[in-house]
Design an enzyme around this catalytic site. Structure first.
Site, PDB file in Angstrom:
ATOM      1  N   ARG A 100       0.830  -1.205   0.000  1.00  0.00           N
ATOM      2  CA  ARG A 100       0.000   0.000   0.000  1.00  0.00           C
ATOM      3  C   ARG A 100       0.864   1.254   0.000  1.00  0.00           C
ATOM      4  O   ARG A 100       0.550   2.244  -0.672  1.00  0.00           O
ATOM      5  CB  ARG A 100      -0.961  -0.025   1.186  1.00  0.00           C
ATOM      6  CG  ARG A 100      -2.089  -1.027   1.047  1.00  0.00           C
ATOM      7  CD  ARG A 100      -2.859  -1.216   2.342  1.00  0.00           C
ATOM      8  NE  ARG A 100      -3.439   0.021   2.832  1.00  0.00           N
ATOM      9  CZ  ARG A 100      -3.945   0.174   4.056  1.00  0.00           C
ATOM     10  NH1 ARG A 100      -3.940  -0.851   4.895  1.00  0.00           N
ATOM     11  NH2 ARG A 100      -4.455   1.326   4.425  1.00  0.00           N
TER      12      ARG A 100
ATOM     13  N   CYS B  61      -0.741   6.088   8.959  1.00  0.00           N
ATOM     14  CA  CYS B  61      -1.158   4.772   8.450  1.00  0.00           C
ATOM     15  C   CYS B  61      -2.390   5.002   7.588  1.00  0.00           C
ATOM     16  O   CYS B  61      -2.471   6.002   6.883  1.00  0.00           O
ATOM     17  CB  CYS B  61      -1.430   3.807   9.607  1.00  0.00           C
ATOM     18  SG  CYS B  61      -2.711   4.360  10.762  1.00  0.00           S
TER      19      CYS B  61
END
Length: 280
Positions: A176, A236
Site C-alpha cells: 500500500r 497509516c
C-alpha cells in the site's frame, strides 16, 4: 507501571481494585469481523470494551478521529475508568490496535496506562481464564485534557514536508505504501507522502504478538531508514496502526513523536496533497 506488561504480570494483578482492563480490538472494514461480538464471546475477566469506532468524532467524515474532551471523559466514565486507575489495554487483532487506545488515553491525560504484551492471543494460548458477556463497572470520574503535542494534522504534515526536519513513518503494509496494493477504503489515491519511510506495523512484533526486543525494534527503524534523532510523525490508513509505531518509538525512549490522526484516509482523499509511489 511499565508501558508494556506481561501476561504473567496481569494474571497476578487481576482483580486489584484500582486496575481496569480494556479490550480495544478493532478490525479493518474488509476483515468482516465484529470486535464487539468477539468481546462478548470471550474476554479477559473484568475487561470492558473500548470501541475505537465509536469513541470518536462521529460528525467528522474521516474514520474514528479523536473525539472532544467531553465525549472522551463521558465514555471513560461509563467504562468505569477514572483518574488514578491503572489501565491495561489489550486487543485480539492482527492490527495490534491496543496501541491506539493506549495513545488516546495518554493523549487525554491518563498517566498509568500499559499495553498487554502479546494481547488476547497470548493470554488464550497460555490457557488463562476468560469471561463471556459484558462487564460493567461503577462509573469513574475521568478528567480529559487533550495534549495537542501528541497529535498532528494535515497542515502540520504539509509544513513538515516543506521543512524536511521530521521523519514521517508509515505503518501500512509495504504494498500500500508503494501504491501497488488497494486501499481498504474506497475513493483514496494510492501511494505515500513524499519523503515518508515505510515501517509496516507487523514488523514490530514477534510471531506470538509480543513486541520485539528493544534492540530488534531499533533495528527495524534503522532498516526503514528512520533517523530516531529527528522528531517523528507516524501515519497509516486511519490513525490506528500508526499508534503501534509511536508506541514502539516510546519504548525506545523517544518522546518527540506524534500520530497524524487523519492519516491516509484524509491525505489520500485530497487531490491537492502531494503523493509518491514506489519504495521510500
Amino acid at each position: 507501571m511499565d508501558s508494556l506488561v506481561s501476561t504473567e504480570w496481569l494474571a497476578e494483578e487481576l482483580g486489584a481494585p484500582d486496575l481496569r482492563v480494556v479490550d480495544a480490538t478493532f478490525f479493518l472494514p474488509t476483515d468482516n469481523r465484529d470486535p464487539k461480538a468477539e468481546y462478548v464471546a470471550a474476554h479477559i475477566p473484568g475487561a470492558v470494551f473500548f470501541d475505537i469506532a465509536e469513541i470518536a468524532d462521529l460528525d467528522n467524515p474521516l474514520p474514528h478521529m479523536l473525539p472532544d474532551e467531553t465525549k472522551f471523559a463521558s465514555r471513560m466514565q461509563t467504562l468505569g475508568i477514572g483518574d488514578g486507575n491503572r489501565i491495561v489495554v489489550y486487543d485480539n487483532s492482527p492490527l495490534h490496535t491496543a496501541a491506539r487506545a493506549w495513545w488516546m488515553l495518554k493523549a487525554f491525560g491518563a498517566h498509568l496506562v500499559a499495553v498487554l504484551d502479546g494481547g488476547f492471543q497470548k493470554w488464550m494460548a497460555e490457557g488463562r481464564p476468560f469471561e463471556i458477556g459484558r462487564d460493567l463497572h461503577r462509573h469513574g470520574h475521568f478528567t480529559a485534557r487533550l495534549d495537542t503535542n501528541d497529535v498532528a494534522d494535515k497542515a502540520q504534515l504539509l509544513a513538515v514536508l516543506d521543512a524536511r526536519d521530521h521523519e514521517i513513518v508509515d505503518a501500512r503494509p509495504a504494498a500500500r505504501f508503494a501504491g501497488e496494493g488497494l486501499e481498504p477504503r474506497p475513493g483514496l489515491a494510492s501511494g505515500h507522502m513524499p519523503g515518508a519511510r515505510s515501517l509496516p506495523q507487523s514488523e514490530l512484533f514477534n510471531p506470538d504478538h509480543t513486541y520485539k526486543s528493544l534492540d530488534a525494534l531499533r533495528a527495524e527503524f534503522d532498516r526503514a531508514g528512520v533517523d530516531l534523532a529527528k522528531p517523528m510523525i507516524t501515519t497509516c490508513g486511519s490513525g490506528v496502526t500508526a499508534a503501534s509505531v509511536l508506541f514502539a518509538a516510546r519504548l525506545l525512549g523517544k518522546r518527540d513523536v506524534r500520530v497524524y490522526d487523519g492519516s491516509w484516509s484524509e491525505w489520500g482523499a485530497d487531490p491537492a496533497t502531494p503523493k509518491a509511489t514506489g519504495a521510500a
